[in-house]
Scaffold this motif. Structure first.
Motif, PDB file in Angstrom:
ATOM      1  N   UNK A 199      34.572  42.492  25.512  1.00 58.99           N
ATOM      2  CA  UNK A 199      33.590  43.445  26.029  1.00 58.99           C
ATOM      3  C   UNK A 199      34.019  44.885  25.747  1.00 58.99           C
ATOM      4  N   UNK A 200      35.267  45.204  26.069  1.00 60.77           N
ATOM      5  CA  UNK A 200      35.770  46.565  25.852  1.00 60.77           C
ATOM      6  C   UNK A 200      35.779  46.911  24.364  1.00 60.77           C
ATOM      7  N   UNK A 201      36.197  45.968  23.512  1.00 58.13           N
ATOM      8  CA  UNK A 201      36.186  46.214  22.067  1.00 58.13           C
ATOM      9  C   UNK A 201      34.770  46.525  21.584  1.00 58.13           C
ATOM     10  N   UNK A 202      33.796  45.795  22.088  1.00 62.04           N
ATOM     11  CA  UNK A 202      32.403  46.008  21.693  1.00 62.04           C
ATOM     12  C   UNK A 202      31.907  47.378  22.141  1.00 62.04           C
ATOM     13  N   UNK A 203      32.246  47.743  23.362  1.00 61.31           N
ATOM     14  CA  UNK A 203      31.859  49.061  23.881  1.00 61.31           C
ATOM     15  C   UNK A 203      32.469  50.165  23.011  1.00 61.31           C
ATOM     16  N   UNK A 204      33.754  50.073  22.716  1.00 58.74           N
ATOM     17  CA  UNK A 204      34.436  51.110  21.942  1.00 58.74           C
ATOM     18  C   UNK A 204      33.871  51.218  20.530  1.00 58.74           C
ATOM     19  N   UNK A 205      33.547  50.069  19.916  1.00 55.19           N
ATOM     20  CA  UNK A 205      32.969  50.095  18.571  1.00 55.19           C
ATOM     21  C   UNK A 205      31.662  50.887  18.555  1.00 55.19           C
ATOM     22  N   UNK A 206      30.855  50.707  19.575  1.00 56.81           N
ATOM     23  CA  UNK A 206      29.566  51.403  19.643  1.00 56.81           C
ATOM     24  C   UNK A 206      29.750  52.885  19.929  1.00 56.81           C
ATOM     25  N   UNK A 207      30.661  53.210  20.823  1.00 52.94           N
ATOM     26  CA  UNK A 207      30.918  54.621  21.123  1.00 52.94           C
ATOM     27  C   UNK A 207      31.450  55.343  19.887  1.00 52.94           C
ATOM     28  N   UNK A 208      32.267  54.654  19.101  1.00 59.43           N
ATOM     29  CA  UNK A 208      32.876  55.284  17.921  1.00 59.43           C
ATOM     30  C   UNK A 208      31.846  55.706  16.874  1.00 59.43           C
ATOM     31  N   UNK A 209      30.707  55.024  16.827  1.00 64.40           N
ATOM     32  CA  UNK A 209      29.683  55.390  15.831  1.00 64.40           C
ATOM     33  C   UNK A 209      28.559  56.230  16.445  1.00 64.40           C
ATOM     34  N   UNK A 210      28.792  56.677  17.699  1.00 69.02           N
ATOM     35  CA  UNK A 210      27.819  57.558  18.330  1.00 69.02           C
ATOM     36  C   UNK A 210      26.677  56.854  19.027  1.00 69.02           C
ATOM     37  N   UNK A 211      26.791  55.557  19.218  1.00 72.61           N
ATOM     38  CA  UNK A 211      25.729  54.809  19.884  1.00 72.61           C
ATOM     39  C   UNK A 211      25.865  54.832  21.403  1.00 72.61           C
ATOM     40  N   UNK A 212      24.805  54.423  22.062  1.00 73.29           N
ATOM     41  CA  UNK A 212      24.782  54.297  23.516  1.00 73.29           C
ATOM     42  C   UNK A 212      24.895  52.828  23.899  1.00 73.29           C
ATOM     43  N   UNK A 213      25.741  52.532  24.863  1.00 75.66           N
ATOM     44  CA  UNK A 213      25.883  51.176  25.372  1.00 75.66           C
ATOM     45  C   UNK A 213      25.144  51.090  26.706  1.00 75.66           C
ATOM     46  N   UNK A 214      24.096  50.275  26.744  1.00 72.61           N
ATOM     47  CA  UNK A 214      23.350  50.040  27.986  1.00 72.61           C
ATOM     48  C   UNK A 214      23.797  48.697  28.544  1.00 72.61           C
ATOM     49  N   UNK A 215      24.323  48.723  29.768  1.00 69.46           N
ATOM     50  CA  UNK A 215      24.835  47.505  30.404  1.00 69.46           C
ATOM     51  C   UNK A 215      23.965  47.181  31.610  1.00 69.46           C
ATOM     52  N   UNK A 216      22.946  46.336  31.440  1.00 69.60           N
ATOM     53  CA  UNK A 216      22.166  45.894  32.597  1.00 69.60           C
ATOM     54  C   UNK A 216      23.057  45.031  33.490  1.00 69.60           C
ATOM     55  N   UNK A 217      23.078  45.318  34.785  1.00 70.42           N
ATOM     56  CA  UNK A 217      24.008  44.608  35.670  1.00 70.42           C
ATOM     57  C   UNK A 217      23.365  44.381  37.029  1.00 70.42           C
ATOM     58  N   UNK A 218      23.626  43.212  37.593  1.00 69.36           N
ATOM     59  CA  UNK A 218      23.147  42.931  38.937  1.00 69.36           C
ATOM     60  C   UNK A 218      23.735  43.955  39.899  1.00 69.36           C
ATOM     61  N   UNK A 219      22.924  44.374  40.872  1.00 67.91           N
ATOM     62  CA  UNK A 219      23.338  45.443  41.779  1.00 67.91           C
ATOM     63  C   UNK A 219      24.524  45.039  42.642  1.00 67.91           C
ATOM     64  N   UNK A 220      24.538  43.781  43.057  1.00 68.74           N
ATOM     65  CA  UNK A 220      25.566  43.319  43.993  1.00 68.74           C
ATOM     66  C   UNK A 220      26.600  42.495  43.246  1.00 68.74           C
ATOM     67  N   UNK A 221      27.766  43.055  43.050  1.00 68.21           N
ATOM     68  CA  UNK A 221      28.867  42.345  42.417  1.00 68.21           C
ATOM     69  C   UNK A 221      29.116  42.767  40.985  1.00 68.21           C
ATOM     70  N   UNK A 222      28.116  42.605  40.124  1.00 73.66           N
ATOM     71  CA  UNK A 222      28.347  42.841  38.703  1.00 73.66           C
ATOM     72  C   UNK A 222      28.500  44.315  38.379  1.00 73.66           C
ATOM     73  N   UNK A 223      27.643  45.173  38.946  1.00 71.57           N
ATOM     74  CA  UNK A 223      27.770  46.614  38.694  1.00 71.57           C
ATOM     75  C   UNK A 223      29.158  47.106  39.061  1.00 71.57           C
TER      76      UNK A 223
END
Length: 412
Positions: A199-223
């Motif tokens: 997950x972290x590797x995927x996030x960093x790869x996207x940030x490195x090319x200037x992209x936005x990472x949108x993480x939809x997450x359940x309000x209770x627990x996952x967020x």
């Protein structure tokens, strides 16, 4: 002891089990295009709630005209009340007729007794105790014993493994009857550290090319868990939606949190966003953690509307996507419906297994442990293959197991 299964039979959602026509364990709804409720006609004298997620709690206010006694842990009360208030707000905003009203919620608050895990209590002829179920803060399995000494253990949603947010369930009593969830029967979860690393590797790869990472997450627990993970790797995120409110509720019950110091630090380091502030969110090389976890409503649709044409960006799903939701449609087709418009998503869509449920191996080990200690009857519910789990228990363990159909009754 008579059991009637009112929901979550060979399906995930609308959990509800009635004991001796007196005690209702959970009373939830199934989300999706058409909300499903438990079978009606019940008149319980008491309601025992395992945890706050709406597929377990969402229909309880509908029972308040019966004046039942209601029991749950303190975090579960605050979180389920938060979700019920949100249900009313959404119904009012969309001009829909809600299944309950503010008077029902007042009754719900008045009728509820908050009982911590590990504290025995008595209601309507039954001895009861809540056991820590892992899963989310305040989640409990329910142990019930009648006047004749017949005992029952209802797992609710259970996780025997630790997550960053909560510790796994470790203590189980001896019981005659076991009712277990079956969500991940047949599917083992990959090692959590491996999932987190990917997950972290995927996030960093996207940030490195200037992209936005949108993480939809359940309000209770996952967020909360995702923010803790990002913070542990020095990634500052925006956080939007009900997950912020849920964190503030959890802050009142830090004894139910595995690492309260890190949880507080993660939110202190994140940037909270709501309302008009969304226009100021920097949408390049940024991470946005937001509700709803299945893309059905919530602020996530605002961000997707901004970024759905951007192939540099990424949508990372972190939870189960129910059939009929935007999240499932995005995974299957790359398309969602957003405010009446069909959007073809250009960002890459990924899904990571951050489940807060026990996997196949853990479920089987738990059931075998119960049966080795004398459990005589097992019922499997809350899963897509409850029949398969029941067959496995009968064949491999030698204890008769059942996968109830909706409305089926059993005497044990």
């Amino acid at each position: 002891m008579e059991l009637e299964f009112k929901g979550a039979c060979r399906e995930v959602g609308r959990s509800a089990v009635l004991v001796d026509e007196k005690i209702m364990m959970d009373y939830g709804v199934s989300p999706g295009e058409e909300v499903k409720y438990p079978l009606n006609g019940s008149r319980p004298q008491a309601v025992l709630l395992s945890h706050a997620h709406i597929d377990h709690s969402g229909a309880i206010p509908n029972l308040m005209d019966l004046d039942p006694d209601v029991f749950m842990t303190p975090p579960t009360f605050d979180l389920s009340n938060m979700l019920a208030q949100d249900t009313l707000r959404i119904a009012e905003r969309e001009g829909e007729m809600p299944a309950f009203d503010s008077i029902d919620l007042t009754r719900f608050a008045h009728r509820t007794r908050q009982i911590d895990t590990g504290v025995p209590f008595h209601t309507h002829g039954y001895d009861v105790e809540f056991f820590d179920a892992g899963h989310i803060p305040g989640a409990a399995s329910i142990f019930l014993k009648d006047k004749e000494g017949k005992s029952l253990y209802y797992t609710g949603d259970i996780n025997t493994s630790d997550t960053r947010l909560v510790s796994g369930a470790v203590e189980f009593p001896n019981t005659d009857v076991l009712i277990t969830e079956s969500t991940y029967f047949g599917d083992d979860h990959p090692p959590r550290r491996e999932v987190e690393s990917q997950f972290i590797d995927s996030v960093m790869d996207t940030l490195d090319i200037g992209g936005t990472v949108i993480v939809p997450a359940f309000a209770i627990g996952r967020t909360q868990e995702i923010l803790m993970l990002l913070d542990a790797h020095g990634i500052r995120a925006y956080v939007d939606g009900m997950g912020v409110h849920a964190y503030k509720v959890m802050s009142k019950h830090m004894d139910y949190i595995r690492n309260p110091t890190h949880l507080k630090k993660a939110f202190d380091n994140a940037t909270e966003v709501s309302g008009r502030k969304r226009d100021s969110v920097h949408l390049e090389s940024s991470v946005i953690v937001t509700t709803a976890g299945m893309l059905n409503g919530g602020p996530v649709l605002y961000y997707l509307n901004k970024k759905y044409k951007d192939p540099k960006s990424k949508i990372i799903l972190t939870g189960y996507q129910v059939e009929g939701t935007n999240g499932r449609m995005a995974l299957d087709t790359g398309i969602i419906e957003n405010d009446g418009f069909i959007q073809h998503l250009k960002p890459k869509i990924e899904q990571y297994d951050f489940s807060a449920h026990s996997g196949d191996k853990e479920l089987k080990e738990m059931v075998k442990d119960f049966c080795d200690r004398g459990t005589e009857h097992v019922f499997t519910m809350h899963g897509d293959n409850c029949e398969g789990f029941a067959d496995w228990i009968t064949e491999e363990i030698g204890v008769k197991a059942y996968a109830p159909e909706l409305g089926e009754r059993f005497t044990v």
